[in-house]
Structure formats: C-alpha cells, structure tokens
Design a protein around this motif. Sequence first.
Motif, short mmCIF file in Angstrom:
data_model
loop_
_atom_site.label_atom_id
_atom_site.label_comp_id
_atom_site.label_asym_id
_atom_site.label_seq_id
_atom_site.Cartn_x
_atom_site.Cartn_y
_atom_site.Cartn_z
N PRO A 344 0.82 -1.21 0.00
CA PRO A 344 0.00 0.00 0.00
C PRO A 344 0.85 1.27 0.00
CG PRO A 344 -0.02 -1.03 2.17
CD PRO A 344 0.69 -1.98 1.25
N VAL A 345 0.20 2.41 -0.22
CA VAL A 345 0.92 3.68 -0.23
C VAL A 345 1.57 3.92 1.14
CG1 VAL A 345 -0.52 4.71 -1.99
CG2 VAL A 345 -1.17 4.95 0.40
N GLN A 346 2.69 4.62 1.13
CA GLN A 346 3.48 4.81 2.34
C GLN A 346 3.85 6.29 2.53
OE1 GLN A 346 4.32 2.24 4.41
NE2 GLN A 346 3.42 0.68 3.07
N ARG A 347 4.15 6.62 3.77
CA ARG A 347 4.73 7.92 4.10
C ARG A 347 6.24 7.77 4.06
NH1 ARG A 347 6.06 11.11 8.92
NH2 ARG A 347 5.22 13.22 8.72
N TYR A 381 6.74 12.88 -6.43
CA TYR A 381 5.94 13.40 -5.32
C TYR A 381 6.61 14.65 -4.76
CZ TYR A 381 3.78 8.86 -5.72
OH TYR A 381 3.13 7.76 -6.21
N THR A 393 9.50 15.38 3.75
CA THR A 393 8.46 14.40 4.06
C THR A 393 7.47 14.33 2.91
OG1 THR A 393 8.68 14.82 6.42
CG2 THR A 393 6.68 13.72 5.70
N GLU A 395 3.86 12.38 1.53
CA GLU A 395 2.68 11.63 1.96
C GLU A 395 2.14 10.77 0.81
OE1 GLU A 395 1.82 11.63 5.01
OE2 GLU A 395 2.82 13.43 5.80
N ARG A 396 1.58 9.62 1.17
CA ARG A 396 0.87 8.74 0.25
C ARG A 396 1.66 8.46 -1.02
NH1 ARG A 396 -3.94 7.31 1.45
NH2 ARG A 396 -4.46 6.84 -0.73
N VAL A 397 2.81 7.87 -0.84
CA VAL A 397 3.69 7.54 -1.96
C VAL A 397 3.39 6.12 -2.44
CG1 VAL A 397 6.07 7.25 -2.71
CG2 VAL A 397 5.47 9.08 -1.11
N ASP A 398 3.06 5.99 -3.72
CA ASP A 398 2.88 4.67 -4.35
C ASP A 398 4.26 4.18 -4.77
OD1 ASP A 398 2.35 2.46 -5.90
OD2 ASP A 398 0.81 3.43 -7.13
N GLY A 432 7.45 4.09 5.48
CA GLY A 432 6.51 3.41 6.37
C GLY A 432 7.12 3.28 7.74
#
Length: 446
Positions: A344-347, A381, A393, A395-398, A432
Amino acid sequence: MTAPVTPQRNDTTDPEWTGIRTLGHANRFSTWDSEFRYDGRIRVPVGVKIKEIKYSYTGNDRAETGATYNKRGSGGTGEQYEIIDLTFLADSDVITFTLRGDLNVDTDPRPAYSTKYQVRVDVTLDNGEVRTAKPEIEVLAGAWSKSDPELVGRPFVRLPYDSNWGGSPNGYSQAGFGYVSDNGRIPGDKFIVDLVNLRQSEPDVPGNNSDHVYYQLIHEDGTPSHDTLTPQLLKAEGHRDSGTGRKVTLPALDLRQLGDKPGYYRFLVWPQATNPDGSPSSLSWDQAKPEDAFQLGSVYYRYTAPLAPGRLSVSPGGPVTLVRGGEAKYAGVELQNVGGGTVPVQRVSVSLPPGKGLQFTSAQLIVGAVRDGQWQQVGSYEGTLSEHGHTLTFERVDLALLGPGSKSGALVQVAASASTPLEDTSLSFQVGDQTSASSLIRITAQ
C-alpha cells in the motif's frame, strides 16, 4: 483420507474463517413468493470441500432441508447449490456459493404488515466442521383491505422463481441470483422487475398508484457500479394481481466496459407509490436507505480473493559520487515486495546527515522501476521541507510494488557544499515503519 492441517488463521473474527460471509440474499418479498435465495463465501484450509448444505425451510432455526449440488451456471427449480467461485490461496481456499430452494414462510402477517424470519444455513465441510449463517428475511402481507392498518399494502416487487418468468438457462428466472460473468457481461434477461401495488387504482386511499421503481447495482464493498452511481428510475406498471405479463427487465450490461471492479454485486430495487393527488406516498421504499431495498438478484464478476498486503524491504541504493561545490545527483534506496499483494501507499521521510554540509536541491521524490531492462520513472511526489531544511516528508507515496518480488527505487536530489568533509556519508530514509541508509555518498574535491 486425513484432512489437511488447518493453517494459522490471521483473523479469528473474520466470518469467512469462523462462519459464512453473507454476500446477499432475497431479503424481502410477499407471501406470494416464499422462496430462498442466498449467496455466501467461506475460507477453508487448503483442500477442504463442501460436503453438504442445509437450510431452515420454515425459519425455525433448524437446518433440516438439504440442497443438492449443481454444476455452476446450470440453474434449476429445486433445493440446490452451486459453487460459483473457487480461489486457491497459499494458506487457504476461498469458496463462494449460491443456494436456492423453497420456503414455508407464507403465513399472512396481518394485522402487522410483515413478519421477519431468520433462515439458518448450515454448511458442512468434509473435515467435519460446520459453518452457520442466519440471514434475516422480511415477508410482507400479500393481501390488503381498507380496514387494515396503515402500512399493510405497501408496494412490493416480486421475487421471480420457477419457470414462469423467462430468463435463462433453461427458462429459470432465478438465474438472476448467483449469476456468474467471467467477462463482465450480464444479459438482458437476468434481472426482472414486477411491481405490485395491492392498493392500485383503489379510490381515495394513500399510495394507490405505482408506476416506477428505483434500482442499483452495489458491489460487495458497498460501492455502486458505474452504471448506477445513484439509484436509477425504471418505469414499471403497478398491478394488484399475480400475473407476470407486466414485468420489465434490466437492459444488458457490461461491467468490464463500464470499468467496474471484479466481485459480487447485489441487484437492489426500491418500489414507489404516489397518492391520489400525485404526491409521493410515505408507503414508498426510500432509495436513500439501503435497508429499504429488495434484493432481486446478484452477479458475480470474475472475483479474485484479495491477497494480504505486500511486505516492504528497504535497502541502500547504488553508490553516488558528489563533488564539493559541484552539481547535484540522486541518492536513494532500493525497495522490494517480499510479501503477497500490492504494497500500500506509504509515508516517506528523508533526512540529511547532520554536520556534513549536504543540501536538498529539489523537494521531489522520484519513484522508478526497471521495465524492459531499462530504468523508468513511474512517479514523482512533492515533499514538505522541515523548518531547518534537514528533512523532506512525502505523503501517500505509491512505491510501484505490485506483487511478490517486485522491485523499485526512491530517489532524492542532493548536492555537497564547498565545506563538505571529504568522507563517505549517506542520507536516512524512513519508508513506512522501516528505516535504511541511502546510497553510499562519496565526497570528492573534484
């Protein structure tokens, strides 16, 4: 034959493991249509099969009526079940089935307008385990008189059964329940709407005219089909008798062409009525309330049981050389999916080493992967820089890790100042809940 050893179950509260997940069922009908339609799913140890299915014929909490096995898509008018999907996973098998049969729950509920029953379903496996579900059905009064209480005589839609309604295969209309589409297409004879209003044309009584319903196809996750993003109006002729000549059918659909996701869809219908003055009647079923819907059918579109989310591995990327006071270069980490499904997407956070004179020259994170033997950028991103400029930082990186063993990389651009020490260093990546040093960064004078 010895049954396979049961694997460790990840979620003992999951009804697929502990009982039966109810996907849908014929939840509401009049005393005219006392029939059972049920779709369920179970997850079992590898190799375990269904041995027997029984259900409660009278809604008395005793599963005494047995159903015979039928080949998928064969249809029928008896007490039967079909396996409509069997998915093999590493630690288990997922069995989706449809069940049909007669019921004896047609007692007139008046003066109440309906009676609710729980119909017990018992699935016996060949390892001796018994799984149970108790779907609730509501049986409406099939007759009305002016002396009845207010809600008696609400409009309803018929539950098509036996061979009186058309449809296929073999002319059996209940093919609309448990219908399987391997290519996304649903023929136009599967979903049948027959609108009954026991008050139809009765002078000077509320809700005495019905000429339309609302319908919607809803995926098992609660989202609608692209064809019915909101409940759709369907014209239908309301009538008081039990004839089937005024039925209407849903047009043919292609879920794949619509861009709909695989899985199980319920065909839901909300009957409507108007008053003598033409105003909407309070006896109508509210299309804004899922609990008000009648389920008249289902379609199972090429379902594949979801894999557990992939597990992420993070390691340093290849070495990078920076010249003091020279041009910026990319440094980063290598990523790998060491689990099952898509990661899943990660920080993502990237920090500079303290006191080394490095600086970010862009606030972008580049995600890339090797495709056809060549590195290709697959995403970028924009990040947020910390107050002191030391951490970026995102957010929501695929991370583009779509399956087991898939690999990708994440990079940021950095440069060395004229005062950077001539020694090896690295960035710190947190992806993550995992951390890793970046590529080894070699600092040179020229």
